[in-house]
Scaffold this active site. Structure first.
Site, PDB file in Angstrom:
ATOM      1  CB  VAL A  71      -1.008   0.038   1.188  1.00 43.56           C
ATOM      2  CG1 VAL A  71      -2.057  -1.044   1.045  1.00 43.56           C
ATOM      3  CG2 VAL A  71      -0.294  -0.039   2.535  1.00 43.56           C
ATOM      4  CB  SER A 150      -5.598   1.565  16.882  1.00 49.42           C
ATOM      5  OG  SER A 150      -5.125   1.191  18.160  1.00 49.42           O
ATOM      6  CE1 TYR A 163      -0.300   0.610  14.907  1.00 52.05           C
ATOM      7  CE2 TYR A 163      -1.499   1.502  16.796  1.00 52.05           C
ATOM      8  CZ  TYR A 163      -1.391   0.572  15.765  1.00 52.05           C
ATOM      9  OH  TYR A 163      -2.377  -0.383  15.599  1.00 52.05           O
ATOM     10  CB  ALA A 165       0.835  10.827  15.156  1.00 51.58           C
TER      11      ALA A 165
HETATM   12  P1  NAI Z   1      -1.589  -8.429  11.253  1.00 56.38           P
HETATM   13  O1  NAI Z   1      -0.128  -8.209  11.371  1.00 56.38           O
HETATM   14  O2  NAI Z   1      -2.123  -9.785  11.543  1.00 56.38           O
HETATM   15  O3  NAI Z   1      -2.118  -7.962   9.817  1.00 56.38           O
HETATM   16  C1  NAI Z   1      -1.678  -6.783   9.211  1.00 56.38           C
HETATM   17  C2  NAI Z   1      -1.505  -7.035   7.732  1.00 56.38           C
HETATM   18  O4  NAI Z   1      -1.104  -5.809   7.105  1.00 56.38           O
HETATM   19  C3  NAI Z   1      -0.429  -8.081   7.431  1.00 56.38           C
HETATM   20  O5  NAI Z   1      -0.934  -9.143   6.644  1.00 56.38           O
HETATM   21  C4  NAI Z   1       0.640  -7.302   6.703  1.00 56.38           C
HETATM   22  O6  NAI Z   1       1.309  -8.036   5.683  1.00 56.38           O
HETATM   23  C5  NAI Z   1      -0.176  -6.147   6.118  1.00 56.38           C
HETATM   24  N1  NAI Z   1       0.704  -5.041   5.736  1.00 56.38           N
HETATM   25  C6  NAI Z   1       1.703  -4.478   6.446  1.00 56.38           C
HETATM   26  N2  NAI Z   1       2.343  -3.559   5.713  1.00 56.38           N
HETATM   27  C7  NAI Z   1       1.739  -3.535   4.498  1.00 56.38           C
HETATM   28  C8  NAI Z   1       1.959  -2.838   3.302  1.00 56.38           C
HETATM   29  N3  NAI Z   1       2.937  -1.928   3.192  1.00 56.38           N
HETATM   30  N4  NAI Z   1       1.143  -3.063   2.247  1.00 56.38           N
HETATM   31  C9  NAI Z   1       0.146  -3.970   2.344  1.00 56.38           C
HETATM   32  N5  NAI Z   1      -0.106  -4.693   3.443  1.00 56.38           N
HETATM   33  C10 NAI Z   1       0.697  -4.478   4.507  1.00 56.38           C
HETATM   34  O7  NAI Z   1      -2.223  -7.361  12.246  1.00 56.38           O
HETATM   35  P2  NAI Z   1      -3.728  -6.931  12.569  1.00 56.38           P
HETATM   36  O8  NAI Z   1      -3.764  -6.737  14.015  1.00 56.38           O
HETATM   37  O9  NAI Z   1      -4.720  -7.808  11.932  1.00 56.38           O
HETATM   38  O10 NAI Z   1      -3.763  -5.472  11.899  1.00 56.38           O
HETATM   39  C11 NAI Z   1      -4.870  -4.987  11.152  1.00 56.38           C
HETATM   40  C12 NAI Z   1      -5.107  -3.543  11.526  1.00 56.38           C
HETATM   41  O11 NAI Z   1      -5.600  -3.474  12.852  1.00 56.38           O
HETATM   42  C13 NAI Z   1      -3.859  -2.655  11.493  1.00 56.38           C
HETATM   43  O12 NAI Z   1      -4.182  -1.420  10.892  1.00 56.38           O
HETATM   44  C14 NAI Z   1      -3.534  -2.463  12.968  1.00 56.38           C
HETATM   45  O13 NAI Z   1      -2.853  -1.260  13.187  1.00 56.38           O
HETATM   46  C15 NAI Z   1      -4.917  -2.463  13.562  1.00 56.38           C
HETATM   47  N6  NAI Z   1      -4.994  -2.737  14.992  1.00 56.38           N
HETATM   48  C16 NAI Z   1      -4.525  -3.910  15.546  1.00 56.38           C
HETATM   49  C17 NAI Z   1      -4.715  -4.165  16.881  1.00 56.38           C
HETATM   50  C18 NAI Z   1      -4.296  -5.459  17.522  1.00 56.38           C
HETATM   51  O14 NAI Z   1      -4.332  -5.560  18.769  1.00 56.38           O
HETATM   52  N7  NAI Z   1      -3.944  -6.467  16.803  1.00 56.38           N
HETATM   53  C19 NAI Z   1      -5.346  -3.180  17.752  1.00 56.38           C
HETATM   54  C20 NAI Z   1      -5.808  -2.018  17.084  1.00 56.38           C
HETATM   55  C21 NAI Z   1      -5.633  -1.816  15.762  1.00 56.38           C
END
Ligand code: NAI
Length: 259
Positions: A71, A150, A163, A165
């Site tokens: 992305v 988040s 993160y 911000a």
């Molecule tokens: P995750 O690590 O399981 O999934 C995140 C996905 O984003 C991964 O598959 C990764 O490859 C992808 N990603 C990372 N950089 C990328 C890029 N440059 N281009 C395309 N894809 C990319 O983590 P999760 O937790 O499922 O994260 C999903 C969203 O939830 C994120 O935005 C995270 O900040 C947010 N979040 C997560 C929390 C948690 O406790 N796990 C809490 C609050 C928010």
């Protein structure tokens, strides 16, 4: 307008683009939308990771198309959207979910790197993807954008400024786009997950996770990715037509808890 009671609670046949769909919440969301009959564009880093999700959806009888999409690459976003449109049809629903951990103490020399990393992955692409899909979303008549921020978009923890911000920025962007795009019937909402068991948190030792959850959440546990995916689905329904600019915690009561 159709009677509210008869408004559709189905995403069947809708085309949904999900970023970061090979892991955690994005993957759970891809599976759920596919189960509900949507045509799912699974986008993420890594061809094998993307293919694994697409294969599982197809094996279960669903419709999916995988695109390897970083992305942070503006040109790749335009190409991915064109490919998805050609394979699945015009895009009705955008879910900006991809994310990374990006923390740093303000004193660290590496702070600036983390800052730009956070914004490059978790804020700038959101508006680029929306703009790339805008014609489709306008034409849909039921265009839906769901951003995943988040609880760090509402409050802050120590040493997480980049993160935090970026996630605050996602909430601002959501509200601004809700105002700008409402005239086209497009809704734009943001979910603020609390602690969820995903790739991002799997490295945290179980006892630390447990202590944090008991101290910080009303439900005294981490959430499952599916529990966030269900809120994403709810916001994407045609029936969710009057919900826009909303900031919705899915956090086990973390933001409500003050003791
Ligand atoms: P995750 O690590 O399981 O999934 C995140 C996905 O984003 C991964 O598959 C990764 O490859 C992808 N990603 C990372 N950089 C990328 C890029 N440059 N281009 C395309 N894809 C990319 O983590 P999760 O937790 O499922 O994260 C999903 C969203 O939830 C994120 O935005 C995270 O900040 C947010 N979040 C997560 C929390 C948690 O406790 N796990 C809490 C609050 C928010």
């Amino acid at each position: 307008m159709t009677r509210i009671t008869t408004r559709s609670r189905s995403v069947e046949g809708k085309v949904v683009l999900i970023t970061g769909a090979a892991s955690g919440m994005g993957r759970a969301t891809a599976f759920l939308f596919a189960d509900e009959g949507a045509k799912v564009a699974v986008t993420d880093l890594g061809a094998e990771r993307v293919a694994a999700v697409v294969d599982r959806i197809r094996a279960a009888g669903g419709t999916a198309h995988g695109v390897v999409l970083d992305v942070t690459d503006a040109d790749a976003i335009d190409a991915a959207v064109a490919e998805i449109r050609a394979e699945l049809g015009p895009i009705d629903i955008v879910i900006n979910n991809a994310g990374i951990g990006a923390g740093s103490a303000v004193e660290n020399p590496g702070f600036e790197d983390e800052w730009f990393k956070a914004f490059d992955v978790m804020l700038t692409p959101h508006q680029r993807i929306v703009r790339a899909c805008l014609d489709d979303l306008k034409a849909s008549g039921e265009g839906r954008i769901v951003n995943i921020a988040s609880t760090e978009g509402i409050g802050a923890q120590r040493n997480m400024a980049p993160y935090t911000a970026a996630k605050h920025g996602v909430i601002g962007l959501t509200r601004a786009l809700a105002i700008d795009l409402g005239v086209h019937g497009i809704t734009v909402n943001v979910i603020c997950p609390g602690p969820i068991v995903t790739g991002m948190t799997e490295g945290i030792p179980d006892d630390m996770r447990d202590t944090f959850a008991r101290r910080r959440t009303a439900l005294r546990r981490y959430g499952e990715p599916e529990e966030v995916a269900h809120m994403t689905l709810s916001l994407a329904l045609p029936a969710a037509s009057f919900i826009t600019g909303a900031v919705i915690p899915v956090d086990g009561g973390l933001t409500a808890k003050n003791d």
